[in-house]
Design an enzyme around this catalytic site. Structure first.
Site, short mmCIF file in Angstrom:
data_model
loop_
_atom_site.label_atom_id
_atom_site.label_comp_id
_atom_site.label_asym_id
_atom_site.label_seq_id
_atom_site.Cartn_x
_atom_site.Cartn_y
_atom_site.Cartn_z
N TYR A 33 3.13 38.84 127.81
CA TYR A 33 2.88 39.07 126.40
C TYR A 33 3.99 38.45 125.56
O TYR A 33 5.06 38.14 126.06
CB TYR A 33 2.77 40.57 126.10
CG TYR A 33 4.09 41.32 126.12
CD1 TYR A 33 4.75 41.65 124.94
CD2 TYR A 33 4.68 41.69 127.33
CE1 TYR A 33 5.95 42.33 124.95
CE2 TYR A 33 5.88 42.37 127.35
CZ TYR A 33 6.51 42.70 126.16
OH TYR A 33 7.72 43.36 126.18
N ARG A 52 8.52 30.31 125.44
CA ARG A 52 8.74 31.38 126.42
C ARG A 52 7.41 31.84 127.01
O ARG A 52 7.32 32.14 128.21
CB ARG A 52 9.48 32.55 125.79
CG ARG A 52 9.84 33.64 126.79
CD ARG A 52 10.75 34.69 126.19
NE ARG A 52 10.09 35.44 125.12
CZ ARG A 52 10.66 36.41 124.43
NH1 ARG A 52 11.92 36.76 124.70
NH2 ARG A 52 10.02 37.05 123.48
N ARG A 100 -11.07 44.73 142.00
CA ARG A 100 -9.68 45.14 142.19
C ARG A 100 -9.23 44.86 143.62
O ARG A 100 -9.70 45.47 144.58
CB ARG A 100 -9.49 46.63 141.86
CG ARG A 100 -8.01 47.01 141.83
CD ARG A 100 -7.80 48.50 141.65
NE ARG A 100 -6.37 48.79 141.49
CZ ARG A 100 -5.49 48.83 142.49
NH1 ARG A 100 -5.90 48.60 143.73
NH2 ARG A 100 -4.21 49.07 142.26
N HIS A 102 -5.39 43.02 145.54
CA HIS A 102 -4.11 42.37 145.26
C HIS A 102 -4.25 40.87 145.12
O HIS A 102 -3.54 40.23 144.34
CB HIS A 102 -3.09 42.72 146.35
CG HIS A 102 -2.49 44.09 146.20
ND1 HIS A 102 -3.22 45.23 146.37
CD2 HIS A 102 -1.24 44.47 145.89
CE1 HIS A 102 -2.46 46.28 146.16
NE2 HIS A 102 -1.23 45.85 145.86
N LYS A 148 8.41 37.60 130.86
CA LYS A 148 8.00 38.63 129.90
C LYS A 148 6.67 39.25 130.35
O LYS A 148 5.60 39.03 129.77
CB LYS A 148 7.90 38.06 128.48
CG LYS A 148 7.93 39.15 127.41
CD LYS A 148 8.14 38.55 126.04
CE LYS A 148 8.12 39.60 124.94
NZ LYS A 148 9.22 40.57 125.04
N GLU A 181 20.53 44.51 129.67
CA GLU A 181 19.94 44.37 128.34
C GLU A 181 19.32 45.70 127.93
O GLU A 181 19.30 46.66 128.70
CB GLU A 181 18.89 43.26 128.33
CG GLU A 181 17.75 43.48 129.31
CD GLU A 181 16.86 42.26 129.46
OE1 GLU A 181 16.78 41.45 128.51
OE2 GLU A 181 16.23 42.12 130.52
#
Length: 283
Positions: A33, A52, A100, A102, A148, A181
């Protein structure tokens, strides 16, 4: 007037937007995101966020659902349709939806979601910023923090703990006792010698966009700058501390783990860097 979202090629009222039951961002946290701030109807640090975004997708081997110009066009349309002058844009790309497992289906198609939030208070960014109190806690995230990802459970749990203690943010700490962070921000200190310090970029932290812009602006502040690790103890003894993020810009930290930082007020260096950033952002 309803707020609109963009989901997989369609604009729709936000309250009607939905993802498939087996979308991998929901089932596995298998997605990325980005969040932009909108100021005066324009995206702040627009191209850095796109860069990014593309890097994170590449690291997860998720293809871009469309090119950067097309994405930018849809974002701008949402900003106009939702009449956002000051606010945020949230964009999420998941690997897609399939049974669903992996291992995703070979023909899986990425899913794209974009929505906006109106935040008129951002127009008052020039007013005195809110002094922030933070706590510290163990960094329990996976080893690829530079991506991210939508997998934010450790961040959420520590941020909830901070909220319960009446604090605004939490700094995560590695096994050696060094700050990595914040749960949604980059961490900075100013030493008693007026040296500005933030952790160097590695897979241990997210490459913050606001962090990068502030780093570039350091040349205008006439202060020495170092990218290195710093401990919780050093942070508590710092002359100043602050965070950077898209929505906090440069946010002054006045207390860490109950310890007053400096004189407990917004510091000189923090004030200078915040002003430089707000000017660069057009605020």
């Amino acid at each position: 007037m309803p707020s609109y979202a963009f989901v997989d090629g369609q604009y729709m009222p936000r309250h009607l937007a939905q993802l498939p039951l087996e979308d991998r961002a929901t089932n596995f946290g298998d997605g990325i995101y980005e969040v932009w701030v909108v100021a005066q109807g324009k995206l702040v640090d627009e191209q850095k966020h796109f860069a990014r975004l593309e890097r994170s997708l590449g690291e997860l081997q998720i293809p871009m659902p469309m090119g950067r110009p097309a994405l930018a066009q849809h974002i701008q349309r949402l900003i106009r349709r939702n009449n956002i002058r000051f606010g945020t844009v949230y964009l999420q790309i998941s690997r897609g939806a399939s049974k669903r497992d992996h291992v995703p289906a070979a023909d899986i198609v990425p899913s794209l979601t974009i929505f906006t939030n109106n935040k008129p208070a951002l127009a008052d960014a020039r007013l005195s910023p809110k002094p922030l109190k933070i706590i510290t806690g163990p960094d329990l995230r996976w080893a690829r923090r530079d991506i991210k990802s939508t997998s934010l459970l450790p961040n959420v749990m520590l941020r909830m703990e901070a909220h319960q203690q009446g604090c605004h943010e939490a700094w995560m700490v590695d096994d050696q006792g060094f700050v990595t962070e914040g749960t949604s921000s980059s961490s900075w200190i100013v030493t008693p010698e007026k040296v500005v310090v933030t952790r160097a970029l590695t897979n241990d932290i997210l490459p913050g966009v606001t962090r990068d812009t502030v780093r570039e602006l350091m040349s205008q502040s006439n202060h020495k700058f170092e990218e290195r690790a710093f401990s919780v103890e050093e942070a508590e003894q710092a002359a100043e501390a602050f965070i950077t993020s898209a929505t906090n810009f440069v946010g002054p930290v006045v207390e860490i783990n109950g310890v007053t930082i400096g004189h407990g007020q917004i510091g000189e260096v923090t004030t200078i860097l915040r002003d430089l950033y707000l000017r660069a952002a057009g605020l």
